[in-house]
Design an enzyme around this catalytic site. Sequence first.
Site, PDB file in Angstrom:
ATOM      1  N   ASP A 198       0.029  -2.805  15.741  1.00 49.13           N
ATOM      2  CA  ASP A 198       0.132  -2.936  14.288  1.00 49.13           C
ATOM      3  C   ASP A 198      -0.953  -3.920  13.851  1.00 49.13           C
ATOM      4  OD1 ASP A 198       0.664  -3.818  11.743  1.00 49.13           O
ATOM      5  OD2 ASP A 198       2.800  -4.167  12.057  1.00 49.13           O
ATOM      6  N   GLN A 201      -2.391  -7.188   9.966  1.00 46.97           N
ATOM      7  CA  GLN A 201      -2.885  -8.547   9.714  1.00 46.97           C
ATOM      8  C   GLN A 201      -4.081  -8.909  10.598  1.00 46.97           C
ATOM      9  OE1 GLN A 201      -1.894 -10.198   7.199  1.00 46.97           O
ATOM     10  NE2 GLN A 201       0.029  -9.194   6.691  1.00 46.97           N
ATOM     11  N   LYS A 224      -4.598  -4.337   2.212  1.00 50.47           N
ATOM     12  CA  LYS A 224      -4.709  -5.683   2.779  1.00 50.47           C
ATOM     13  C   LYS A 224      -6.151  -5.998   3.178  1.00 50.47           C
ATOM     14  CE  LYS A 224       0.001  -5.615   4.654  1.00 50.47           C
ATOM     15  NZ  LYS A 224       0.766  -6.524   3.806  1.00 50.47           N
TER      16      LYS A 224
HETATM   17  N1  PLP Z   1       3.018  -4.909   9.619  1.00 56.49           N
HETATM   18  C1  PLP Z   1       2.617  -6.135   9.301  1.00 56.49           C
HETATM   19  C2  PLP Z   1       2.268  -7.093  10.403  1.00 56.49           C
HETATM   20  C3  PLP Z   1       2.501  -6.513   7.969  1.00 56.49           C
HETATM   21  O1  PLP Z   1       2.096  -7.743   7.653  1.00 56.49           O
HETATM   22  C4  PLP Z   1       2.823  -5.579   6.962  1.00 56.49           C
HETATM   23  C5  PLP Z   1       2.781  -5.968   5.531  1.00 56.49           C
HETATM   24  O2  PLP Z   1       2.908  -7.103   5.179  1.00 56.49           O
HETATM   25  C6  PLP Z   1       3.221  -4.304   7.334  1.00 56.49           C
HETATM   26  C7  PLP Z   1       3.315  -4.001   8.671  1.00 56.49           C
HETATM   27  C8  PLP Z   1       3.532  -3.248   6.323  1.00 56.49           C
HETATM   28  O3  PLP Z   1       2.382  -2.929   5.611  1.00 56.49           O
HETATM   29  P1  PLP Z   1       2.451  -1.904   4.371  1.00 56.49           P
HETATM   30  O4  PLP Z   1       3.513  -2.440   3.464  1.00 56.49           O
HETATM   31  O5  PLP Z   1       1.094  -1.972   3.785  1.00 56.49           O
HETATM   32  O6  PLP Z   1       2.807  -0.582   4.924  1.00 56.49           O
END
Ligand code: PLP
Length: 410
Positions: A198, A201, A224
């Site tokens: 994932d 970040q 992001k």
């Molecule tokens: N994974 C991590 C580590 C995140 O920080 C976030 C969002 O803050 C997500 C997943 C989910 O991202 P999204 O809401 O853009 O799908």
Amino acid sequence: MNTELIRADFPILSRTVYGKPLIYLDNAATTQKPLCVLDAMRNEYLNVNANVHRGVHWLSQQATELHEGARETVRRFINARSTTEIVFTRGTTEGLNLIASCFSEACMQKGDEVVISTVEHHSNIVPWQLQAARKGIVLRVIPMDDDGTLDLEAFRRMLSQKTKIVSISHVSNVLGTVNPVEDIIRIAHQYDIPVVVDGAQSAPHFKVDMQALDCDFFVFSGHKIYGPTGIGVLYGKEAWLDRLPPYQGGGEMIEHVSFEKSTFERPPLKFEAGTPDYIATTGLAKALDYVSSVGLDAIQKHEEDLTRYTISQLLQIDGMRVFGIPADADLTTLRHDAVISFQLRDIHPMDMGTLLDRLGIAIRTGHHCAQPLMDRLGVLGTSRASFALYNTHEEVDALVAGVKRVATMF
Ligand code: PLP
């Protein structure tokens, strides 16, 4: 890196809130957008708008070229081998849901295990839990120590014949800790277990290279990384994408349809049912080009400087706890991403966030979609400041002064 010039690209940064200059420190939630991204999207709507793929007319071909060009920009940005490996999604969450759903359908039986970690965002927990309820798969969780470091020995011991996949965040969205994904991938691959990273970040903050990392899947969100909302990327090694079934059915992903049977396109289109958000892919490509033009090494250095400076300043405040930092950490060399979670004495994060907001300072408070991690830390929530390429030392000084001011109110 000339931050003043960069800030000029983001008009929202010069607005005021409550009569104070906006200090935007909620970048882990979403980043602001440079003009070039907005211009590219506006231009496409104004001059090129047409549905992509299969259109014989000029506009459709132009729009398709932009859309597929964006795929190539993403490929280059993360150094994937081929655009076949780049699937457009709505964001990290959709990417993780897609993998959890398709992978468990194709490759997991009742009792098989997925390994995640204590620091995961809900988006990397709940999709697997949905599959646990549907298929009887089991979640195993890598523990962490009090500093937020994942226990690799425990991880190694967890792996067995039943382990079918590992899904792990590159950087914690709460702690800012950079997880040892290289080690996790190497260990998992010794047992032929694929790994999902994932990258929500990580991709915005330092170079990620799919061929060097050798993960099997990688996901991140456009919004992001200075791009538009509603668009994200799922990278998957071609062999895996070929093996997985489609996620959704409908236009774009089919090869041939009859009432008896349908056949599907090859990846990436196999996973892109329906009209794609081709305006957003153009915006995303522009954002990635923007990041590349500034340079990820320069961005990483700038944000690391800011992060170390902030942590050292915050730690000088009486009663301050900064999460995810070893007690004996050398702050001059600390490897820490641009996310800082803190707690001042027993001041509720909601109070901290609300009072800072009145000073024009936007931070995030609460559980940050990581409730199991909050439980592990023994808190209900934290205050979180997170940086982007346009933040400055002056803004950090304002944050620290603001926190000190809040401290005097309790
Ligand atoms: N994974 C991590 C580590 C995140 O920080 C976030 C969002 O803050 C997500 C997943 C989910 O991202 P999204 O809401 O853009 O799908």
